[in-house]
Motif scaffolding. Structure first.
Motif, short mmCIF file in Angstrom:
data_model
loop_
_atom_site.label_atom_id
_atom_site.label_comp_id
_atom_site.label_asym_id
_atom_site.label_seq_id
_atom_site.Cartn_x
_atom_site.Cartn_y
_atom_site.Cartn_z
N PHE A 18 7.60 46.09 -15.21
CA PHE A 18 8.01 45.70 -16.56
C PHE A 18 7.39 44.35 -16.90
O PHE A 18 7.70 43.34 -16.28
N THR A 40 3.68 53.04 -13.13
CA THR A 40 4.04 52.99 -14.55
C THR A 40 4.03 51.53 -14.99
O THR A 40 4.63 50.67 -14.32
N VAL A 42 4.79 48.86 -18.22
CA VAL A 42 5.59 48.81 -19.45
C VAL A 42 5.39 47.46 -20.13
O VAL A 42 5.60 46.40 -19.52
N ASP A 43 4.97 47.48 -21.38
CA ASP A 43 4.82 46.25 -22.17
C ASP A 43 4.61 46.67 -23.62
O ASP A 43 3.88 47.63 -23.88
N SER A 44 5.20 45.96 -24.56
CA SER A 44 5.10 46.36 -25.96
C SER A 44 3.98 45.66 -26.72
O SER A 44 3.64 46.05 -27.83
N LEU A 87 3.29 52.66 -20.93
CA LEU A 87 4.36 52.76 -21.93
C LEU A 87 4.39 51.51 -22.80
O LEU A 87 4.70 50.42 -22.32
N GLN A 88 4.03 51.66 -24.07
CA GLN A 88 4.09 50.55 -25.01
C GLN A 88 5.51 50.46 -25.56
O GLN A 88 5.79 50.87 -26.68
N GLN A 89 6.40 49.93 -24.76
CA GLN A 89 7.81 49.87 -25.10
C GLN A 89 8.41 48.54 -24.65
O GLN A 89 7.84 47.83 -23.83
N PHE A 99 13.81 54.86 -19.23
CA PHE A 99 12.84 54.59 -18.17
C PHE A 99 13.15 55.29 -16.85
O PHE A 99 12.31 55.27 -15.95
#
Length: 234
Positions: A18, A40, A42-44, A87-89, A99
């Motif tokens: 994350f 995986t 994850v970063d927006s 994952l652009q979240q 997740f």
């Protein structure tokens, strides 16, 4: 060096990171170069020109691109057979269930936001996964001050102090111990404000605190090292 059996164990581990900024991006590359195949990220955010000084995938050619997509493209040039999920979240209390943390062997916390970081730690510590967390890498100069210890034993790190304060405020605490990477260095007159709240500050975006590539990279490499060490002995 490690042997076929250990490398096979590493390849079987699922890892989620994350935050793929100055710390998380280097962690991701180190993991893939060390044999992790199921990752995986994850970063927006999108790559910004201000990221170029410290983030692995940030170059003049990637400015404006989605961070996780730019990083995924690079990681696949290292190992085209790797399963890299981008994952652009944003991770938050509201999105946490999306997740499926119970599916991972390792959870890497490289989140900047204090509130979201606390939420991730609390949730991750309820799973069977091993959690490794990054404390504050900003405003650090001396790489020799970077250390690894159990979260509650950290001294001299403003982010760890803020997290402990946040857990006490919630009346909730991590259900198991976990290791963190941190530095006890505080630059003169540039330490964390004594009171951290939910307003934009050192640990809540937007932020303007400087950081250096050799510091953030060491944080990321140490997190990756913790994963690999554990994977080959588990």
């Amino acid at each position: 060096m490690l042997g076929n059996e250990a490398m096979e164990r590493i390849a079987q581990k699922r890892v989620i990171i994350f935050g793929v900024g100055g710390v998380g991006s280097w962690c991701a590359e180190s993991l893939v170069r060390s044999g992790i195949r199921q990752l995986t990220i994850v970063d927006s955010d999108r790559v910004c020109v201000t990221n170029i000084n410290r983030q692995l995938m940030a170059t003049t050619k990637t400015v404006g691109q989605v961070k996780v997509e730019a990083l995924r493209e690079r990681l696949l040039t290292i190992n085209p057979q790797a399963e890299i999920t981008a994952l652009q979240q944003v991770f938050s209390e509201e999105t946490a269930e999306e997740f499926h943390l119970e599916e991972y062997a390792y959870i890497i916390d490289a989140i900047d936001s204090l509130k979201d970081k606390a939420a991730l730690i609390l949730l991750a510590c309820r799973t069977k996964a091993k959690l490794f967390s990054s404390m504050g890498a900003a405003l650090k100069l001396d790489p020799t001050r970077i250390k690894v210890t159990e979260f509650w034993k950290v001294e001299g790190d403003p982010l760890a102090r803020a997290l402990r304060k946040k857990f006490k405020h919630y009346g909730q605490f991590p259900e198991k111990k976990f290791q963190v990477v941190y530095s006890d260095e505080l630059l003169e007159n540039k330490g964390c404000p004594p009171d951290i709240d939910e307003t934009p500050s050192l640990f809540n975006k937007p932020q303007t605190n400087g950081s250096l590539a050799h510091i953030t990279a060491i944080f990321g490499f140490m997190l990756a090292g913790l994963v690999i060490q554990d994977a080959i002995t588990a």
